[in-house]
Design an enzyme around this catalytic site. Structure first.
Site, PDB file in Angstrom:
ATOM      1  N   TRP A  75      -8.973   8.057  -8.356  1.00  0.00           N
ATOM      2  CA  TRP A  75     -10.226   8.340  -9.049  1.00  0.00           C
ATOM      3  C   TRP A  75     -10.144   7.889 -10.509  1.00  0.00           C
ATOM      4  O   TRP A  75     -11.100   7.323 -11.044  1.00  0.00           O
ATOM      5  CB  TRP A  75     -10.564   9.828  -8.949  1.00  0.00           C
ATOM      6  CG  TRP A  75     -11.340  10.124  -7.708  1.00  0.00           C
ATOM      7  CD1 TRP A  75     -10.863  10.558  -6.509  1.00  0.00           C
ATOM      8  CD2 TRP A  75     -12.756   9.969  -7.534  1.00  0.00           C
ATOM      9  NE1 TRP A  75     -11.876  10.681  -5.591  1.00  0.00           N
ATOM     10  CE2 TRP A  75     -13.055  10.332  -6.198  1.00  0.00           C
ATOM     11  CE3 TRP A  75     -13.792   9.566  -8.370  1.00  0.00           C
ATOM     12  CZ2 TRP A  75     -14.356  10.295  -5.697  1.00  0.00           C
ATOM     13  CZ3 TRP A  75     -15.099   9.523  -7.861  1.00  0.00           C
ATOM     14  CH2 TRP A  75     -15.358   9.888  -6.542  1.00  0.00           C
ATOM     15  N   GLU A  81       0.838  -1.202   0.000  1.00  0.00           N
ATOM     16  CA  GLU A  81       0.000   0.000   0.000  1.00  0.00           C
ATOM     17  C   GLU A  81       0.872   1.250   0.000  1.00  0.00           C
ATOM     18  O   GLU A  81       0.557   2.254  -0.651  1.00  0.00           O
ATOM     19  CB  GLU A  81      -0.929   0.001   1.218  1.00  0.00           C
ATOM     20  CG  GLU A  81      -1.973  -1.094   1.208  1.00  0.00           C
ATOM     21  CD  GLU A  81      -2.913  -0.985   0.019  1.00  0.00           C
ATOM     22  OE1 GLU A  81      -3.441   0.121  -0.247  1.00  0.00           O
ATOM     23  OE2 GLU A  81      -3.108  -2.011  -0.669  1.00  0.00           O
ATOM     24  N   TRP A  95       1.905   1.638  -3.464  1.00  0.00           N
ATOM     25  CA  TRP A  95       0.883   2.254  -4.329  1.00  0.00           C
ATOM     26  C   TRP A  95       0.938   3.770  -4.215  1.00  0.00           C
ATOM     27  O   TRP A  95       0.818   4.481  -5.216  1.00  0.00           O
ATOM     28  CB  TRP A  95      -0.505   1.738  -3.954  1.00  0.00           C
ATOM     29  CG  TRP A  95      -1.589   2.354  -4.787  1.00  0.00           C
ATOM     30  CD1 TRP A  95      -2.393   3.399  -4.463  1.00  0.00           C
ATOM     31  CD2 TRP A  95      -1.967   1.974  -6.125  1.00  0.00           C
ATOM     32  NE1 TRP A  95      -3.256   3.697  -5.490  1.00  0.00           N
ATOM     33  CE2 TRP A  95      -3.020   2.839  -6.522  1.00  0.00           C
ATOM     34  CE3 TRP A  95      -1.526   0.990  -7.014  1.00  0.00           C
ATOM     35  CZ2 TRP A  95      -3.626   2.746  -7.779  1.00  0.00           C
ATOM     36  CZ3 TRP A  95      -2.132   0.906  -8.263  1.00  0.00           C
ATOM     37  CH2 TRP A  95      -3.164   1.771  -8.633  1.00  0.00           C
ATOM     38  N   TRP A 104     -20.107  11.748 -20.004  1.00  0.00           N
ATOM     39  CA  TRP A 104     -20.470  12.047 -18.615  1.00  0.00           C
ATOM     40  C   TRP A 104     -21.782  12.823 -18.576  1.00  0.00           C
ATOM     41  O   TRP A 104     -22.080  13.611 -19.475  1.00  0.00           O
ATOM     42  CB  TRP A 104     -19.378  12.863 -17.932  1.00  0.00           C
ATOM     43  CG  TRP A 104     -18.047  12.200 -17.848  1.00  0.00           C
ATOM     44  CD1 TRP A 104     -16.903  12.578 -18.475  1.00  0.00           C
ATOM     45  CD2 TRP A 104     -17.705  11.026 -17.096  1.00  0.00           C
ATOM     46  NE1 TRP A 104     -15.868  11.728 -18.176  1.00  0.00           N
ATOM     47  CE2 TRP A 104     -16.331  10.772 -17.330  1.00  0.00           C
ATOM     48  CE3 TRP A 104     -18.421  10.171 -16.269  1.00  0.00           C
ATOM     49  CZ2 TRP A 104     -15.664   9.695 -16.747  1.00  0.00           C
ATOM     50  CZ3 TRP A 104     -17.760   9.097 -15.679  1.00  0.00           C
ATOM     51  CH2 TRP A 104     -16.392   8.865 -15.921  1.00  0.00           C
ATOM     52  N   ASN A 112     -10.860   2.892   3.133  1.00  0.00           N
ATOM     53  CA  ASN A 112     -10.392   2.689   1.764  1.00  0.00           C
ATOM     54  C   ASN A 112     -11.340   1.827   0.928  1.00  0.00           C
ATOM     55  O   ASN A 112     -11.613   2.124  -0.238  1.00  0.00           O
ATOM     56  CB  ASN A 112      -8.994   2.057   1.773  1.00  0.00           C
ATOM     57  CG  ASN A 112      -8.412   1.961   0.371  1.00  0.00           C
ATOM     58  OD1 ASN A 112      -8.232   2.964  -0.299  1.00  0.00           O
ATOM     59  ND2 ASN A 112      -8.139   0.736  -0.084  1.00  0.00           N
ATOM     60  N   TRP A 138     -15.498  11.840 -13.108  1.00  0.00           N
ATOM     61  CA  TRP A 138     -14.621  11.523 -11.972  1.00  0.00           C
ATOM     62  C   TRP A 138     -13.980  12.760 -11.378  1.00  0.00           C
ATOM     63  O   TRP A 138     -13.654  12.792 -10.180  1.00  0.00           O
ATOM     64  CB  TRP A 138     -13.540  10.520 -12.390  1.00  0.00           C
ATOM     65  CG  TRP A 138     -12.566  11.007 -13.424  1.00  0.00           C
ATOM     66  CD1 TRP A 138     -12.644  10.840 -14.776  1.00  0.00           C
ATOM     67  CD2 TRP A 138     -11.355  11.742 -13.201  1.00  0.00           C
ATOM     68  NE1 TRP A 138     -11.569  11.421 -15.412  1.00  0.00           N
ATOM     69  CE2 TRP A 138     -10.750  11.982 -14.460  1.00  0.00           C
ATOM     70  CE3 TRP A 138     -10.715  12.224 -12.069  1.00  0.00           C
ATOM     71  CZ2 TRP A 138      -9.555  12.678 -14.610  1.00  0.00           C
ATOM     72  CZ3 TRP A 138      -9.515  12.925 -12.210  1.00  0.00           C
ATOM     73  CH2 TRP A 138      -8.948  13.151 -13.465  1.00  0.00           C
TER      74      TRP A 138
END
Length: 463
Positions: A369, A262, A265, A293, A328, A346
């Site tokens: 996102w 993590e 990431w 969108w 999360n 987004w």
């Protein structure tokens, strides 16, 4: 103050040390409301820690290169030290500052910033950054442990007092209205709190991390992300503390390995930001530039307020508003709901998180996102549309998380708490719920929303 290479180097010279913090609204992205609140608390904590070692923290505001150059000249500094930030706006500031200091005859030195490795180290053969996490993580692990973290200076040689801004004049904290009560309740910013959280996590929580990290009804995460965001703890400190814990107790290995991935990431997202400074505004996959969108202000407002009619989604958004964080697993469900069930851009969700998260990170926030939307690096498959009811039943099976953040549902039985719209009139009355009044009906049907999302994604991929 620990693992701050620039401060460590300055203190080692034996010369008087002046610590300067500059707010530059022109360099990088302006912080959101929640991070402004955290910054105020963090600066108070840092100022006290520096003062306890004999130094002082000076606050100033303005274009960073100009402010630092003028401060160096005003204070008679012989050298200026700083930690690098591997982002385009900050690299430009560093270049301007170094040139200005050279003209003034003042020495300067920069040091590795808050990454495990510089972005220049992990590149493809043609010099580009990696766009898939797994090979990125393998490459990072192959480099071995990062440098050991540096200790905080025991003493700072005091320098003459130089005037600075009063923290309160920056108006970082809300007053009328004061909406930060939940943040104060949930968090204690500062290095001491960060170190205590890390110790507690490695002593207790990490043992159950692999299973509990996806359970919002349990205390299964580290809570370190805002401390990392503000440099109160460095990734090198976390890495070495975690490795030491594994050496001491091999049974912690699986939890530590997952936790470090993590951290990896976060590193991956920062490297993406280095290569793509417009990560918060531009699709990494440009074929998404024509994605259909929908503009739906009413639906967006319902999502922001946690009034979608889907309990796990609403709980997450209310947790975010109150505490400045969101679990999360729930972040993924909440984000998927916005971009797929509602087909809202987004960037709208990213902007809301940027303003309300205390851990809003310039790399992780937009990268995550884009990952959910399917337009980013290593993106989730477009056909993955989380079912919020099933996600709630799987990861909050007793409804504990929902009851905490959506108290109007607290008397709903566990078998119905993630699908109150399926309860009978008698069951709703028994729980004190009137759908559409005390708690909203779902603003979109899951099956229809999923079907609409898949049609939209198919269209863009055909294009």
């Amino acid at each position: 103050m620990s693992d701050h290479p620039a401060l460590h180097a300055a203190a080692k010279t034996g010369a008087p040390v002046l610590c300067l913090f500059v707010v530059d609204d022109t360099a990088g992205r302006a912080p959101g409301a929640a991070t402004r609140w955290w910054l105020a608390q963090s600066l108070r904590s840092l100022g006290a820690a520096i003062a306890a070692r004999g130094g002082s923290l000076v606050l100033r505001k303005g274009p960073a290169a100009k402010v630092i150059g003028e401060f160096a000249r005003e204070s008679g500094a012989r050298a200026v030290y700083w930690n690098e930030i591997a982002q385009a706006p900050h690299r430009a500031v560093e270049s301007q500052l170094a040139a200005m200091l050279a003209r003034l005859g003042i020495g300067s030195q920069s040091f590795p910033g808050d990454l495990l490795v510089p972005p220049s180290v992990i590149r493809t053969k043609d010099g580009r950054g990696l766009r898939v996490f797994t090979p990125f993580w393998r490459r990072l692990l192959s480099l071995g442990d990062p440098p050991k973290p540096l200790p905080a200076p025991k003493q700072l040689r005091p320098a003459p007092n130089i005037a600075g801004d009063v923290l309160e004049s920056w108006r970082l904290e809300p007053s009328k209205p004061d909406w930060a009560g939940g943040l104060r309740e949930a968090w204690t910013p500062g290095e001491a709190s960060a170190r205590a959280r890390l110790r507690d996590f490695l002593s207790h929580t990490v043992r159950r991390y692999v299973g509990d990290r996806d359970r919002p009804d349990r205390d299964g995460t580290s809570g370190l992300s805002p401390h990392l965001r503000f440099g109160e703890l460095s990734p090198r400190q976390i890495w070495h503390a975690a490795r030491f814990a594994t050496d001491d107790d091999p049974a912690l290995g699986p939890g530590i390995a997952k936790f470090l991935s993590e951290l990896g990431w976060r590193e991956f997202c920062r490297h993406l930001l280095h290569d793509h400074p417009n990560l918060a505004t531009a699709n990494l996959q440009t074929n998404f530039d024509g994605f259909p969108w929908k503009r739906d202000a009413k639906a967006l407002a319902a999502w922001q307020r946690g009034r979608t009619g889907y309990p796990i989604v609403d709980a997450g958004l209310r947790e975010l508003w109150h505490t400045g964080v969101m679990h999360n697993r729930v972040r993924m469900v909440v984000a998927s709901f916005l971009v797929k069930h509602l087909l809202i851009d987004w960037r709208e969700g990213e902007a809301w998180f940027w303003d309300t998260l205390v851990d809003a990170d310039a790399g992780s926030n937009p990268a995550n996102w884009q990952w959910v939307a399917g337009c980013g690096a290593d993106a989730a498959p477009y056909f993955r549309v989380f079912n919020p009811q099933l996600q709630g039943e799987k990861f909050d099976p007793d409804g504990t998380y929902v009851r905490r953040w959506v108290p109007e549902l607290e008397d709903m039985p566990a078998r119905l708490i993630h699908r109150p719209w399926q309860a009978t009139p008698i069951e709703l009355a028994s729980a004190g719920i009137t759908l559409g009044k005390t708690y909203p009906q779902p603003i979109v049907d899951h099956a229809k929303g999923r079907e609409r999302a898949l049609a939209a994604y198919t269209t863009i991929r055909k294009g």
